[in-house]
Each structure stands twice: as C-alpha cells, then as structure tokens.
Design an enzyme around this catalytic site. Structure first.
Site, PDB file in Angstrom:
ATOM      1  N   GLY A 218       0.707  -1.400   0.171  1.00 41.36           N
ATOM      2  CA  GLY A 218      -0.141   0.394   0.432  1.00 41.36           C
ATOM      3  C   GLY A 218       0.916   1.567  -0.185  1.00 41.36           C
ATOM      4  CD  GLU A 259       0.862  -9.454   0.783  1.00 44.71           C
ATOM      5  OE1 GLU A 259       1.294 -10.367   0.826  1.00 44.71           O
ATOM      6  OE2 GLU A 259       0.694  -8.268   0.552  1.00 44.71           O
ATOM      7  N   PRO A 260       5.345  -5.815  -2.185  1.00 42.51           N
ATOM      8  CG  PRO A 260       7.114  -4.657  -2.635  1.00 42.51           C
ATOM      9  CD  PRO A 260       6.658  -5.277  -1.950  1.00 42.51           C
ATOM     10  N   GLY A 261       3.762  -3.713  -5.254  1.00 47.39           N
ATOM     11  CA  GLY A 261       3.846  -3.685  -6.112  1.00 47.39           C
ATOM     12  C   GLY A 261       3.874  -2.505  -6.919  1.00 47.39           C
ATOM     13  CE1 TYR A 302      -9.477   0.667  -8.125  1.00 44.88           C
ATOM     14  CE2 TYR A 302      -7.229   1.092 -10.278  1.00 44.88           C
ATOM     15  CZ  TYR A 302      -7.886  -0.113  -9.365  1.00 44.88           C
ATOM     16  OH  TYR A 302      -7.741  -1.127  -9.364  1.00 44.88           O
ATOM     17  CB  CYS A 328     -17.732   3.028 -29.305  1.00 45.81           C
ATOM     18  SG  CYS A 328     -17.073   3.507 -31.023  1.00 45.81           S
ATOM     19  CD  GLU A 329     -18.599   2.319 -22.507  1.00 46.01           C
ATOM     20  OE1 GLU A 329     -18.395   1.785 -21.204  1.00 46.01           O
ATOM     21  OE2 GLU A 329     -18.540   1.314 -23.076  1.00 46.01           O
ATOM     22  CE1 TYR A 356      -2.130  -3.801  -9.180  1.00 46.39           C
ATOM     23  CE2 TYR A 356      -1.608  -1.832  -7.645  1.00 46.39           C
ATOM     24  CZ  TYR A 356      -1.410  -2.994  -8.152  1.00 46.39           C
ATOM     25  OH  TYR A 356      -0.823  -3.834  -7.133  1.00 46.39           O
TER      26      TYR A 356
HETATM   27  C1  PLP Z   1      -2.230  -6.148  -4.520  1.00 44.39           C
HETATM   28  C2  PLP Z   1      -1.782  -6.660  -3.358  1.00 44.39           C
HETATM   29  C3  PLP Z   1      -0.946  -5.808  -2.773  1.00 44.39           C
HETATM   30  C4  PLP Z   1      -0.026  -4.386  -4.015  1.00 44.39           C
HETATM   31  O1  PLP Z   1      -0.961  -3.466  -3.619  1.00 44.39           O
HETATM   32  P1  PLP Z   1      -0.040  -2.807  -3.852  1.00 44.39           P
HETATM   33  O2  PLP Z   1       0.265  -1.603  -3.332  1.00 44.39           O
HETATM   34  O3  PLP Z   1       0.485  -2.246  -5.522  1.00 44.39           O
HETATM   35  O4  PLP Z   1       1.771  -1.954  -3.108  1.00 44.39           O
HETATM   36  C5  PLP Z   1      -0.098  -6.726  -2.260  1.00 44.39           C
HETATM   37  N1  PLP Z   1      -0.910  -7.415  -1.273  1.00 44.39           N
HETATM   38  C6  PLP Z   1      -2.255  -8.396  -1.485  1.00 44.39           C
HETATM   39  C7  PLP Z   1      -2.597  -9.341  -1.409  1.00 44.39           C
HETATM   40  C8  PLP Z   1      -2.167  -7.500  -2.770  1.00 44.39           C
HETATM   41  O5  PLP Z   1      -3.529  -7.877  -3.343  1.00 44.39           O
END
Ligand code: PLP
Length: 415
Positions: A218, A259-261, A302, A328-329, A356
C-alpha cells in the site's frame, strides 16, 4: 527516460506501447531494502498483479525479490520465471479449496484469508503450515475502492475471530507459520500503518510457530507534482524498531515481509499513444489518442491522475486539452489539462504506467493489447508483441452453418 529514447521505441515498435525502465525498478527495490536494513531477515515479495510480464518477474528474481501471487496462474508465471516455490506466496481471496491445494502441491507458501477454507485445508493437510491473513479493521487511505482492512472489507480474517481460528488449529493440528495483513493500496499515513502493525504484533502473540510477519503493501508513490508519497525511510526506521522489539519479546528472529507492487513498478512505466484527432468543440479541445480504457483504465476506474506529456513537442506553447480515447464510450484520460501544443500524429506519454496498467488491459472494442518494451542498459528489448487479429479469434469456435440450417427448418444433427 529521455524523450528521444521513448520516441524511437514508438517508432520502432509502433503505438500504443508500454515501456518499462529496469533501472527505476532496481533503484526502488534498493531504496526499500535500504530503509529496512536494520531488520535481520527482510523479504520483499513483489506483487505480480501490478505488472506480470515474465521478463519483469525475471528482473525481480535477479534483484533477490520473492513473489506475492493472487491466482494459480500467477504462481505458474513465477515458476516459469525461475522463482523457487518457497520464494512465492499465494495470497488469494475467494478462490476454491482446489486452487489452494494446487498451489500447495507446487510447494509455494499458502496464505489463507477465511475460516471456512482454513478448516477444510487444515483437516486435509495438517502437515502443510499456512500463513493467515488478518483484517486489523483499520481504514487506510480515503478511497473505499482501495481500502481493504476496514470492517466491511471482504479481505482477511477478523481479529475478533482469533478465538475461533485457534480452535480450528487445535482441532486440525495444523500450524500457522506466518501472519499477514494488507490494508489496501495507497497508505497516506505512516501512523495508520504503524497502528495496524501494533494490532498485528498483538495478534502474533497467539501463535507459537511463526516464521514471518507480512505487512502487505500500500505504499504510495507520487503520480503528479506535489502528491503525497509514503516516506519509506521514516516508516523503515519506526517499523524496524518495533519489529526488532517484538522479535526479542517473542523469543525468535522472525522475517519481516512486504509485498510491494506499485512502489516497485509504477514510476518505471511509460505508456505511449498517438494523437489521431484534435477536435475543437464549442467548449473544449479534445485530443483523441489511439487507445482508451481498454489499455489504461486507472483514470476511469479509480479517478487516477496520470501525467501526460507531449513528447513530440515538449517545448511547444501550453494549451488546455481533454485527452480522450477511441473507445465508443466515455473514456477520458484527463480533463482540461495543460499540455504542450498538440498536432495530430504527436506521441503523448502517460507517466506512472508500470503498475495496474497493462495487467488491467482488455480487448474491449475488439482492439489489440499493446506491445511491451523493457528499457535495459540503454537498449530497448521487446518483451511482449502487440496482439494480432489471430489473438482475438483464437478461442472462438466456428459454428459453421448453424443458423442457416435453422432458417430452413432443418434440425442440426449432432455429430
Ligand atoms: C495488490 C496487492 C499488493 C500490492 O499492492 P500495491 O499497492 O501495488 O503495493 C500486496 N498484497 C496483496 C495481498 C495484494 O492484493
């Protein structure tokens, strides 16, 4: 990345196209690692769903990352990319027992987020330890679409259900080796995060066999000038202190996992699209690009704000444009935004297009998904080809003269 390099990629591989800068991913990974250098055992598990191209997963593997996965397909992509099963954690929500068993059979770590599956899994596989996802009931961020730790959230096992959870463990003789929370994307406030962490520590005291505590993710990254971003260094300092204190108290050196995305890949991504039409209406100037929410849905889904730069004319006079797609929207990327003067044919660059974006792309309007290019050590490497018409029809079955036969009243014979 330099505008000239982006333009040459668009020229070579066509548009629209996604470009990812491997160096930015590496520096973000190192920044996070450094912020938590005071923790003896740190584990970063990259959240695959942010950007799942196998080349990106291989890059993460080379950096020493693990993976956080949310589907059996993501698990398989991770294994294909060369990850060891024990470096992958499966953190699904609402999936079947069979899917979890399939992941367990592949040897990956399992994270369970509801009591029903926990009981079923524990009864059948008491020897496979699992991690449990806790809902600490904390509201992180302001947007309920991305806050998943609050009371109404579908994610996690409520902290108020720990007595029930302990009963299940007792009856099944299963072991819990980790506890986890993920309070949602976009944590604005370090104090909120630390508050949720205290709840996690408190919960952890109920379990004797822990190997790790997973604090989810997050982390917020800036999307536009002046945006708040998570102060990772400050969080690192504060959480490290509390984590080390907890470990001492718990009597064992645990692993701290994240768990960074978004933090790792968002800013590394650039989405390039071409302006097909500049359309002056009575009130607005529209710039329509050869894309839409089929390729980049975050602004519409979002309300995300992505910086848009006219890299074909970066020194041009600034004017106001509404940047829209060709779907087309209504598919507005940006409303009345100051952009350097746009001429039809110009390439617009959307920033923060790493997380994302491609992974949420679709074939709506029967359009192709874009190509993906990795910028690595000054070279462009194609990591996904643009789709072709064959991709659109690949799984469709030809019904032959099904309807012609009906029209004449002749029954279609089953073979
Ligand atoms: C999506 C997700 C993340 C990654 O979140 P970010 O905001 O992209 O860092 C981490 N853990 C879990 C379980 C998720 O579903």
């Amino acid at each position: 990345m330099k505008h000239a390099d982006l333009l040459s990629i668009a020229k070579k591989y066509g548009d629209p196209v996604y470009v990812y800068d491997s160096e930015k991913i590496r520096t973000q990974f190192q920044r996070l690692t450094k912020a938590f250098s005071g923790v003896k055992n740190l584990k970063l598990n990259y959240a695959v769903k942010a950007l799942s191209n196998i080349a990106i997963l291989k890059l993460m593997n080379s950096l020493g990352s693990g993976l956080d996965t949310v589907s059996i397909q993501e698990v398989k992509l991770g294994l294909m990319a060369g990850f060891k099963p024990e470096d992958i954690i499966f953190t699904p929500n609402g999936v079947s027992l069979e899917e979890i068993e399939e992941a367990a059979a592949l040897g990956v770590r399992i994270n369970i987020d509801n009591l029903s599956i926990l009981e079923q899994f524990g009864s059948k596989h008491p020897n496979i330890p699992v991690c449990i996802r806790i809902n600490p009931h904390v509201m992180a961020g302001g947007n309920t679409k991305i806050s998943v730790g609050h009371i109404d959230s579908k994610f996690g096992i409520s902290i108020h259900q720990i007595p029930h959870l302990l009963r299940i463990m007792d009856l099944t003789k299963m072991k819990v080796n980790g506890i986890h929370m993920h309070t949602g994307s976009d944590i604005l406030d370090i104090d909120v995060f630390l508050y949720a962490s205290e709840i996690l520590f408190e919960t952890a005291r109920n379990f004797n066999d822990l190997e790790f505590i997973d604090f989810g993710s997050g982390f917020k990254v800036p999307y536009k000038a002046g945006d708040i971003q998570t102060n990772i260094e400050e969080l690192g300092e504060k959480l490290t202190r509390r984590f080390n204190e907890f470990c001492e108290d718990y009597g064992r050196e645990l692993t701290l996992a994240f768990e960074p995305g978004k933090f790792l890949v968002s800013e590394a991504g650039y989405f390039l699209a071409r302006v097909n039409v500049v359309k002056q209406t009575t009130s607005t100037v529209f710039a329509s690009v050869d894309s839409g929410f089929n390729h980049l849905i975050r602004p519409m889904f979002y309300g995300a704000i992505h910086e848009i730069i006219n890299i074909s004319n970066p020194k041009g006079r600034e004017r106001y444009y509404s940047v829209v797609g060709y779907i087309c929207e209504t598919d507005t990327f940006a409303n009345n935004k100051r952009i350097n003067e746009i001429t039809e044919g110009d390439i617009l660059c959307f920033r923060n297009a790493g997380a994302y974006c491609f992974t949420m792309a679709s074939n709506y309007n029967s359009r192709f998904k874009p190509a993906e290019v990795l910028w690595h050590k000054g070279e462009a490497v194609l990591i996904r080809e643009r789709e072709t018409f064959d991709d659109l029809i690949r799984n469709q079955r030809d019904v032959g003269d099904l309807f012609a036969a009906k029209k004449t009243g002749v029954k279609v014979k089953q073979p």
